[in-house]
Design a protein around this motif. Sequence first.
Motif, short mmCIF file in Angstrom:
data_model
loop_
_atom_site.label_atom_id
_atom_site.label_comp_id
_atom_site.label_asym_id
_atom_site.label_seq_id
_atom_site.Cartn_x
_atom_site.Cartn_y
_atom_site.Cartn_z
N ARG A 76 0.83 -1.20 0.00
CA ARG A 76 0.00 0.00 0.00
C ARG A 76 0.87 1.25 0.00
NH1 ARG A 76 0.79 -1.88 4.92
NH2 ARG A 76 1.00 -0.48 6.70
N GLU A 77 0.28 2.37 -0.39
CA GLU A 77 1.03 3.62 -0.55
C GLU A 77 1.76 4.02 0.73
OE1 GLU A 77 0.14 8.05 -2.38
OE2 GLU A 77 -1.35 7.12 -1.07
N SER A 78 1.13 3.81 1.89
CA SER A 78 1.72 4.25 3.15
C SER A 78 2.65 3.22 3.78
CB SER A 78 0.60 4.60 4.15
OG SER A 78 -0.20 3.45 4.40
N SER A 79 2.84 2.08 3.12
CA SER A 79 3.67 1.02 3.69
C SER A 79 5.15 1.39 3.61
CB SER A 79 3.43 -0.29 2.94
OG SER A 79 4.20 -1.34 3.50
N ASN A 80 5.86 1.04 4.68
CA ASN A 80 7.29 1.34 4.73
C ASN A 80 8.09 0.12 4.25
OD1 ASN A 80 9.73 2.59 5.28
ND2 ASN A 80 9.72 2.00 7.44
N VAL A 81 8.05 -0.13 2.94
CA VAL A 81 8.78 -1.25 2.35
C VAL A 81 9.69 -0.73 1.26
CG1 VAL A 81 6.97 -2.93 2.85
CG2 VAL A 81 6.94 -1.71 0.67
N ASP A 82 10.70 -1.52 0.92
CA ASP A 82 11.56 -1.15 -0.20
C ASP A 82 10.76 -1.15 -1.49
OD1 ASP A 82 13.76 -0.96 1.43
OD2 ASP A 82 14.43 -3.02 1.07
N ARG A 83 10.99 -0.14 -2.32
CA ARG A 83 10.26 -0.01 -3.57
C ARG A 83 11.19 -0.24 -4.75
NH1 ARG A 83 4.73 0.34 -2.19
NH2 ARG A 83 4.58 1.59 -0.28
N ALA A 84 10.61 -0.77 -5.82
CA ALA A 84 11.39 -1.00 -7.03
C ALA A 84 10.44 -0.99 -8.22
CB ALA A 84 12.13 -2.34 -6.96
N ARG A 85 11.02 -0.83 -9.40
CA ARG A 85 10.23 -0.87 -10.64
C ARG A 85 11.09 -1.42 -11.76
NH1 ARG A 85 6.70 4.08 -13.35
NH2 ARG A 85 6.09 2.97 -15.27
N PHE A 86 10.60 -2.47 -12.41
CA PHE A 86 11.28 -3.02 -13.57
C PHE A 86 11.04 -2.13 -14.78
CE2 PHE A 86 10.95 -7.45 -11.68
CZ PHE A 86 12.33 -7.66 -11.61
N THR A 87 12.01 -2.07 -15.67
CA THR A 87 11.72 -1.61 -17.02
C THR A 87 11.05 -2.76 -17.77
OG1 THR A 87 13.81 -2.35 -17.98
CG2 THR A 87 13.78 -0.15 -16.97
N LEU A 88 10.38 -2.45 -18.85
CA LEU A 88 9.70 -3.50 -19.61
C LEU A 88 10.70 -4.51 -20.16
CD1 LEU A 88 6.99 -1.44 -21.53
CD2 LEU A 88 6.96 -2.34 -19.20
N ASP A 89 11.82 -4.02 -20.65
CA ASP A 89 12.84 -4.92 -21.20
C ASP A 89 13.43 -5.83 -20.13
OD1 ASP A 89 12.64 -4.22 -23.86
OD2 ASP A 89 14.11 -2.60 -23.71
N GLU A 90 13.52 -5.35 -18.91
CA GLU A 90 14.05 -6.20 -17.84
C GLU A 90 13.14 -7.40 -17.59
OE1 GLU A 90 16.65 -3.35 -14.85
OE2 GLU A 90 14.46 -3.18 -14.81
N VAL A 91 11.83 -7.19 -17.58
CA VAL A 91 10.91 -8.32 -17.38
C VAL A 91 10.99 -9.28 -18.56
CG1 VAL A 91 8.53 -9.00 -16.99
CG2 VAL A 91 9.37 -6.86 -16.02
N VAL A 92 11.03 -8.75 -19.78
CA VAL A 92 11.13 -9.59 -20.97
C VAL A 92 12.41 -10.42 -20.93
CG1 VAL A 92 11.41 -9.58 -23.48
CG2 VAL A 92 9.71 -8.09 -22.42
N ASN A 93 13.53 -9.79 -20.65
CA ASN A 93 14.80 -10.50 -20.65
C ASN A 93 14.89 -11.52 -19.52
OD1 ASN A 93 15.71 -9.06 -22.89
ND2 ASN A 93 16.65 -7.45 -21.65
N LEU A 94 14.35 -11.18 -18.35
CA LEU A 94 14.33 -12.14 -17.25
C LEU A 94 13.53 -13.38 -17.63
CD1 LEU A 94 13.83 -9.93 -14.07
CD2 LEU A 94 15.74 -11.48 -14.49
#
Length: 424
Positions: A76-94
């Motif tokens: 959730r928006e207020s959660s204190n967790v590490d955040r990350a975001r893949f690029t589209l190519d990263e998901v495809v290549n993985l």
Amino acid sequence: MDTRRKLIILADAAKYDASCASSGTTKRDSADGAGLGSTEGAGICHSYAPDGRCISLLKVLLTNWCVYDCLYCVNRESSNVDRARFTLDEVVNLTLDFYRRNVIEGLFLSSGIVRTPDYTMEQVIEVARRLREDHDFRGYIHLKTIPDASDELILKAGRYADRLSVNIELPTADSLQALAPEKESAAIKRSMARIRLQYDDHADGAPKRPRSMPATAAKSATPPRFAPAGQSTQMIVGADASDDRTILQASATLYGAYRLKRVYYSAFSPIPHASSALPPRPAPLMREHRLYQADWLMRFYGFAQDEICTDDGMLSLDVDPKLAWALANPAQFPIDLNQAPKERLLRVPGLGMRSVERLLLARRTRRVRRADLDRLRVPVGKVLPFVSLPDHRPRDGDATPLRRQARASLRTGSAREAQSDLFA
């Protein structure tokens, strides 16, 4: 942040979504040397096909950033967790790299909501498009549908994905409003209805409008099947006060109204810095398990949702739902194994679909007797207290050991297994 660190964060963030079983889609492979991947085959896996094969899926979020603040969600928006975001190519290549190393057979892709539902859905679809069109990937793809995404995007998603899903989240609209006020139960169901309409429109393989050159005969082009494995959803159990009867009634409505392939149940786990509106304790894993058993009885064994639960609206944690129903309805037994129709046999504790089919086949040639049950691989200890045969009729106390077993389970508490903590 490097790709490895992103994978650690976003694969962990995706693990709470249970609605990712790989089953029911069309068969595709690359055995002819063309393309890459398949929807079949074994691997290091976490999902199961209908025939029992394990299917491995790379299960990740595109991002765990989210503009919503659902109280029960660790992302959730207020959660204190590490955040990350893949690029589209990263998901495809993985996906391609893991497939080539025989680690996975497909992809389950979801995402937190960023910017708008349509923007997020476009990003998710683009990953699937690149896999299918740019790399000719023929493995299994399950995409999480974002509620309130446009009809055009849902149609596009279904052309690339084997299965689509949108989570109903909670059993009632009131509970969703209380714990996730930014989400609307009506919007979620609208998305389900759109998927069903597209699925129905494409399920019969109706041809597209024919195209032809001038002075030539028109040729019908068969469109690609829309999400051939259908749609599924997930419901959190124990985050609100809904009893099991309410949950099963919600599931029965979803199966009937939207032709869902599966409703998945997820036992609630407390999350860090949780709201006081949430329960302080986790829901028992056994409750989740009993709901799956009851769900199976509704879908394949002819049980109605209102006859499975106890008087207080809950499923017994100590005995499976079919046995609990049999013990609560002694007037329905014993059942004559040589005369009862299939729907009656399916209500006998210990008799499953395959056992019933073997019994029906055996009694075509002669009357089934006690000794035949062993040859038919029937669990006689569970079955005999509830059936009659030419050389067997249960006595009044035959089901007593089963009742004693249920009471012993209640005393020891062995059935009341707790859900482990999210960060254990």
